[in-house]
Each structure stands twice: as structure tokens, then as C-alpha cells.
Design an enzyme around this catalytic site. Sequence first.
Site, short mmCIF file in Angstrom:
data_model
loop_
_atom_site.label_atom_id
_atom_site.label_comp_id
_atom_site.label_asym_id
_atom_site.label_seq_id
_atom_site.Cartn_x
_atom_site.Cartn_y
_atom_site.Cartn_z
N GLU A 134 26.88 -42.47 -43.08
CA GLU A 134 25.91 -43.48 -43.57
C GLU A 134 25.29 -44.26 -42.41
O GLU A 134 25.01 -45.45 -42.53
CB GLU A 134 26.58 -44.46 -44.56
C1 LIG Z 1 33.27 -36.28 -43.89
C2 LIG Z 1 31.80 -36.35 -43.57
C3 LIG Z 1 30.88 -36.44 -44.59
C4 LIG Z 1 29.51 -36.51 -44.30
N1 LIG Z 1 28.63 -36.58 -45.34
C5 LIG Z 1 27.29 -36.53 -45.09
C6 LIG Z 1 26.34 -36.51 -46.16
O1 LIG Z 1 26.71 -36.52 -47.33
N2 LIG Z 1 25.02 -36.46 -45.85
C7 LIG Z 1 24.59 -36.45 -44.54
O2 LIG Z 1 23.37 -36.39 -44.31
N3 LIG Z 1 25.47 -36.48 -43.52
C8 LIG Z 1 26.80 -36.50 -43.75
N4 LIG Z 1 27.71 -36.52 -42.70
C9 LIG Z 1 27.20 -36.51 -41.33
C10 LIG Z 1 27.24 -37.90 -40.70
O3 LIG Z 1 26.25 -38.71 -41.28
C11 LIG Z 1 27.08 -37.76 -39.18
O4 LIG Z 1 28.26 -37.20 -38.67
C12 LIG Z 1 26.76 -39.11 -38.55
O5 LIG Z 1 25.48 -39.54 -38.87
C13 LIG Z 1 26.87 -39.07 -37.01
O6 LIG Z 1 26.09 -38.04 -36.48
P1 LIG Z 1 26.75 -37.00 -35.47
O7 LIG Z 1 28.01 -36.50 -36.04
O8 LIG Z 1 25.70 -36.03 -35.08
O9 LIG Z 1 27.14 -37.88 -34.21
P2 LIG Z 1 26.23 -38.22 -32.97
O10 LIG Z 1 24.85 -38.62 -33.40
O11 LIG Z 1 26.35 -37.15 -31.95
O12 LIG Z 1 26.97 -39.54 -32.45
C14 LIG Z 1 28.09 -39.48 -31.57
C15 LIG Z 1 28.34 -40.90 -31.04
O13 LIG Z 1 27.22 -41.33 -30.27
C16 LIG Z 1 26.70 -42.52 -30.80
N5 LIG Z 1 25.23 -42.50 -30.68
C17 LIG Z 1 24.38 -41.55 -31.10
N6 LIG Z 1 23.12 -41.91 -30.83
C18 LIG Z 1 23.17 -43.13 -30.25
C19 LIG Z 1 22.19 -44.04 -29.75
N7 LIG Z 1 20.89 -43.82 -29.82
N8 LIG Z 1 22.60 -45.18 -29.20
C20 LIG Z 1 23.93 -45.48 -29.14
N9 LIG Z 1 24.90 -44.68 -29.60
C21 LIG Z 1 24.52 -43.51 -30.14
C22 LIG Z 1 27.14 -42.56 -32.25
O14 LIG Z 1 27.16 -43.87 -32.75
C23 LIG Z 1 28.52 -41.94 -32.16
O15 LIG Z 1 29.45 -42.89 -31.75
C24 LIG Z 1 29.08 -36.47 -42.96
C25 LIG Z 1 30.02 -36.40 -41.92
C26 LIG Z 1 31.36 -36.32 -42.21
C27 LIG Z 1 32.35 -36.22 -41.07
#
Ligand SMILES: Cc1cc2nc3c(=O)[nH]c(=O)nc-3n(C[C@H](O)[C@H](O)[C@H](O)COP(=O)(O)OP(=O)(O)OC[C@H]3O[C@@H](n4cnc5c(N)ncnc54)[C@H](O)[C@@H]3O)c2cc1C
Length: 327
Positions: A134
Site C-alpha cells: 500500500e
Molecule cells: C504479501 C504482498 C502482497 C502484495 N499485494 C499487492 C497488491 O495486492 N497489489 C499491488 O499492486 N501490489 C502488491 N504488493 C506489492 C507491494 O505493493 C510492493 O512490494 C511495494 O510497493 C514495494 O515495491 P517493491 O517491492 O518493488 O520495492 P522497491 O520499490 O524496490 O523498494 C525497496 C525499498 O526502497 C525504498 N524506495 C523505493 N523507492 C524509493 C524512493 N524514491 N525514495 C526512497 N526510498 C525508496 C522502499 O521504500 C523500500 O524500502 C504486495 C507485496 C507483498 C509482499
Amino acid sequence: MCMGGNKVVLKMAATYASERQQFGQPIGNFGAIKHKLAEMAIRNFATESATYRTSQLMQDKKNAEAAAGGSYGQSMLEAAEEYAIECSILKVLGSEVTDYCVDENVQIHGGIGYSEEYPAARAYRDSRINRIYEGTNEINRLLMIDQLFKRALKGELDIVSPAWAVQKELASMPSMERLEGPYAEETKAVADFKKIILMTAGGAAKMQMDGKLNLKEEQEIIMNCADMMIDLFAAESLLLRVRKLSEKQEKAQPQEVYDAMLQVFLHDATARMTKNATDGIASFAEGDLQKTFLMGLKRFNKYPAVNVKEKRRLIADAVLKAGGWCF
Ligand SMILES: Cc1cc2nc3c(=O)[nH]c(=O)nc-3n(C[C@H](O)[C@H](O)[C@H](O)COP(=O)(O)OP(=O)(O)OC[C@H]3O[C@@H](n4cnc5c(N)ncnc54)[C@H](O)[C@@H]3O)c2cc1C
């Protein structure tokens, strides 16, 4: 969702603390355990206050839009957009309070808290996703400040005049006015939190306008400001709710329990605000400018120290007596 989970976890923790005997008595008798139970309750009560407040505001906005002829979908979207900052605050606050609660619940369970055969371990593992999905909590923190500045630039939100008023106040003699009336210290503390944020964020924004800072590249300062906004919104919501409760005859607990929650929260929030503001200011200001800001901060963090030990014991005893959430 987080608030509901926190209540389940508090029940688990209170039940175990009453049942588990060590050194000839239930561990719930120990001050260290009471501290944890009280903090779980206080933080969740603050989250709940902020959530109820935002829900009502969103509902009012949706109804106003619908009354003005907007479709159901349009009215819902307008309400969501209007309170996007509050929603980001709630997402971060709720998920971080849950992490606190599940962690302390494992701790209260000791060794068996670590075992997957007990529900404390599952709550601990399941909670962890809330800070990631979220919108990660980092992205939500960035959004809060981004939205705030965007609205100010568009003229939808006036933060410039209150920021100027704080600057003027800093240049004048400190007021000696005596505080009177119920919750006067608490009301002043919340007003001062706003001044601390206006001073810090306003100072950073001014440096940006003067071309001396690029906030996009200074996320640490944005995180400091976002954390202060979260504390402010939670503190203000808690104050409004506790003040309202004080006017009610029928309530789940005596007023002193609610007052204790407010006082402990403000005591801790004052320390967090001071730390975040100091970190932020020291990250963008140097020399005399930094000194001026830090002196200003001293004017605005004067909430009187609270006997947090006694207040937390009062709250924890209510939780232990009820076997969980009882507010
Ligand atoms: C159990 C589970 C259920 C999920 N359900 C859904 C769903 O129903 N629908 C959906 O769309 N997604 C879903 N997701 C995906 C989830 O929304 C993403 O994992 C989340 O948005 C983080 O993206 P990412 O994993 O690519 O991490 P990344 O974007 O790679 O982030 C990695 C780290 O870097 C930080 N970061 C990234 N960009 C920046 C920035 N610009 N500035 C500072 N810090 C930054 C983040 O805060 C985090 O700490 C789910 C994930 C899980 C694990």
C-alpha cells in the site's frame, strides 16, 4: 486493519501477562511489562483517534460533494484526494504501531513467543508486510510533504502566513501568559508542535527558494518533517477525543485513564519532535541561523514532564483487569 490486529495482540499479551508466573507472581505485576502493555494501548488509542477523525472528515466531504450534485464515485474520489495527506499519515502510523505491538507481544511471551506453535510469532511475521505494501512507508512519508508543498504552491493551503507568524514570534520576547482552563497545557503543546514543524519545514523551504538546498536530494530532512507531521496529527486527534470524552458521563474507563494516555503521548511526542526538528535543522542550517532555530525550538517544546511511570501503570492495570482492549 492494523488497529483491529493491535487489539487482538493486546488481548493476547494481557492474558499471557496475567497467567505466566515468574518469581512467584504474574509477570503482569512487573513494571517493565506494565510499560509495554500501556504503550500498546496508548499508541493504538492515538491511531484510532486519528483514524476516526479522518473517516468522519472524509465522510463529510463525500456527503458535501454528493449534495452539490457529484456522482457517488466522483464524491468518493474528491474526499480521498482532499484527505490524501491524512491517509498517508494513517498508513504509516497504523503499520508502525502494529509492528511495535507485535514485537512487544513476542517479548512478553518470552521464549515461547519465538515458537511458531504460539500465535505471537505469526502476528509478528504477518505484521511486517504492512510497512511495505500500500505504498512503502518511505514513499508515503515523501508523499505527505510533497502534497503539502504542492497545495501551498497552488494556493490551496496557506502555510506561508502561519510560518511568518512563527518567525515574528521568534523575534519577539517570550510570552509570560498563564495557561488556564482544562487541557490548557495539552492544547498549547499541540499548537507548539505546529510551530516546530512550520519553523523547520518553513526554514528548509526558504533555503530551497534561495537556491541553497534541493529538498528532492535531501530525503532525510523530508523524513524528519513527515515524522513530525505524524506525531502532530496523532497528538491533536488524541487531544480532541480525550477532551470530548471529558464532557461525557458514560465511558468505558474513568477520565483519568484517558487523560493519562494523552499526557504520556504528549510527553514522548515532545521528545520525538525535539529530536526530529534538531536533526532537520542541523541538516540544513549552520552557524547563527542554526542557533536561532534551535533557540526557537526551546520555546516550543515546553510541555511539562509527566510521571510516565505512574500514568502507564494506571493504563496497564486497566488493560490487565479487562484482559485486553478496554477503551
Ligand atoms: C504479501 C504482498 C502482497 C502484495 N499485494 C499487492 C497488491 O495486492 N497489489 C499491488 O499492486 N501490489 C502488491 N504488493 C506489492 C507491494 O505493493 C510492493 O512490494 C511495494 O510497493 C514495494 O515495491 P517493491 O517491492 O518493488 O520495492 P522497491 O520499490 O524496490 O523498494 C525497496 C525499498 O526502497 C525504498 N524506495 C523505493 N523507492 C524509493 C524512493 N524514491 N525514495 C526512497 N526510498 C525508496 C522502499 O521504500 C523500500 O524500502 C504486495 C507485496 C507483498 C509482499
